[in-house]
Design an enzyme around this catalytic site. Structure first.
Site, mmCIF file in Angstrom:
data_model
loop_
_atom_site.group_PDB
_atom_site.id
_atom_site.type_symbol
_atom_site.label_atom_id
_atom_site.label_comp_id
_atom_site.label_asym_id
_atom_site.label_seq_id
_atom_site.Cartn_x
_atom_site.Cartn_y
_atom_site.Cartn_z
ATOM 1 N N GLU A 76 -9.130 -9.751 3.870
ATOM 2 C CA GLU A 76 -9.446 -8.355 3.543
ATOM 3 C C GLU A 76 -10.824 -8.254 2.912
ATOM 4 O O GLU A 76 -11.152 -8.976 1.957
ATOM 5 C CB GLU A 76 -8.379 -7.774 2.595
ATOM 6 C CG GLU A 76 -8.701 -6.314 2.229
ATOM 7 C CD GLU A 76 -7.530 -5.525 1.662
ATOM 8 O OE1 GLU A 76 -6.412 -6.060 1.568
ATOM 9 O OE2 GLU A 76 -7.757 -4.345 1.312
ATOM 10 N N SER A 125 0.843 -1.207 0.000
ATOM 11 C CA SER A 125 0.000 0.000 0.000
ATOM 12 C C SER A 125 0.877 1.255 0.000
ATOM 13 O O SER A 125 0.405 2.342 -0.336
ATOM 14 C CB SER A 125 -0.928 0.006 1.224
ATOM 15 O OG SER A 125 -0.193 -0.219 2.417
HETATM 16 O O1 KIV Z 1 -0.465 -3.402 1.608
HETATM 17 C C1 KIV Z 1 -1.081 -3.354 2.678
HETATM 18 O O2 KIV Z 1 -1.054 -2.354 3.409
HETATM 19 C C2 KIV Z 1 -1.869 -4.524 3.052
HETATM 20 C C3 KIV Z 1 -2.820 -4.394 4.199
HETATM 21 C C4 KIV Z 1 -3.924 -3.494 3.848
HETATM 22 C C5 KIV Z 1 -3.288 -5.714 4.693
HETATM 23 O O3 KIV Z 1 -1.755 -5.546 2.449
#
Ligand code: KIV
Length: 274
Positions: free
Chosen positions: A186, A50
């Site tokens: 998720e 992310s």
């Molecule tokens: O990339 C991320 O931050 C994640 C979480 C939202 C679980 O995979």
């Protein structure tokens, strides 16, 4: 001699052993200062891909590279003394097969010091998860909404309603059987997340998956309210740092323009006092 016992860092078996106990606390972290804050309160600091969207303004996680994950992974492990770092395998770094996944997971672990990786996918990734775990790479799995598959899923939708529920259950069971030490669920409906949690021996870590999971994870910038416009339904905002930062920057800009900053106390005298 120090009277305080050394802090032992959390490792994957400690996480698995927490199944059904006090919920696991997980936040993303991408930098050393945030990792220090997370370390004081959380069990896991997730270096999530992310970071491509949160830090680098990318439209999705698809463009995140191994080099980006290594750079941020190193920054995070420098800030941790107790919490465990888990580092995301980015899109394109593991899907070709077990050998590619092992090569890149080994780089992530060796070059960042993170003791575990996370990868997205269920039954179709089971062979890869088994290959990695048999060779010293602890794997956190990730099923339900898998953001790297946004283009095949057709958006960031809830995954697992009605006919899709059995697939999510089978995906989670396959990851467990392959040796994953924990699994992220998720955007899975709350009833299904509770059933998956009851069916598995490894801890489930939910994001938008209800309170019955064995732990919870959020993107740190979301829960700190760093964004003023973007607010997913499953995020609770524990602070409003975006507005606080906006006000602080506006005050600075106004003071600079009015020559109110810097004041005399922020400058250096021409002569050193005798
Ligand atoms: O990339 C991320 O931050 C994640 C979480 C939202 C679980 O995979």
């Amino acid at each position: 001699m120090s009277a305080t016992a050394p802090v032992r860092p959390v490792l994957p078996p400690d996480i698995t052993a927490r199944k059904g106990g006090v919920p696991l606390v997980v936040l993303t972290a991408y930098t050393t200062p945030m990792a220090r804050l997370v370390d004081a309160h959380c069990d896991i600091a997730l270096v999530g891909d992310s970071l491509g969207m949160v830090l680098h303004g990318m439209p999705s996680t698809i463009g995140v590279t191994l080099e980006m994950m290594i750079l941020h992974g190193r920054a995070v492990t420098r800030g941790l003394s107790r919490a465990m770092a888990v580092i995301d395998m980015p899109f394109g770094s593991y899907e070709e097969g077990p050998a590619q996944a092992y090569r890149n997971a080994a780089r992530l672990m060796a070059e960042t010091g993170a003791p575990a990786v996370k990868l997205e996918g269920g039954q179709h990734m089971a062979e890869t998860i088994a290959f990695l775990t048999a060779r010293g790479v602890p794997v956190m799995a990730h099923v339900g909404l898998t953001p790297q598959a946004v283009n095949t899923l057709g958006g960031y939708k809830v995954v697992g309603r009605e006919a899709e529920a059995d697939k999510v259950m089978q995906d989670a069971l396959a990851c467990e059987a392959a040796g994953a030490f924990s699994i992220v669920l998720e955007k899975v409906p709350v009833g299904l997340a509770a059933r998956v949690t009851a069916a598995l021996k490894i801890p489930t870590i939910g994001i938008g998956a209800g309170v019955e999971c064995d732990g919870q994870v959020l993107v740190i910038d979301d829960m700190l309210g760093m964004f003023t416009e973007f607010r997913p339904k499953f995020v609770k905002r524990y602070a409003d740092l975006g507005h606080a930062a906006d006000e602080a920057i506006a005050a600075y800009a106004a003071e600079v323009r009015a020559r109110a900053f810097p004041g005399p106390e922020h400058g250096f005298a021409d002569q050193v006092k005798a």
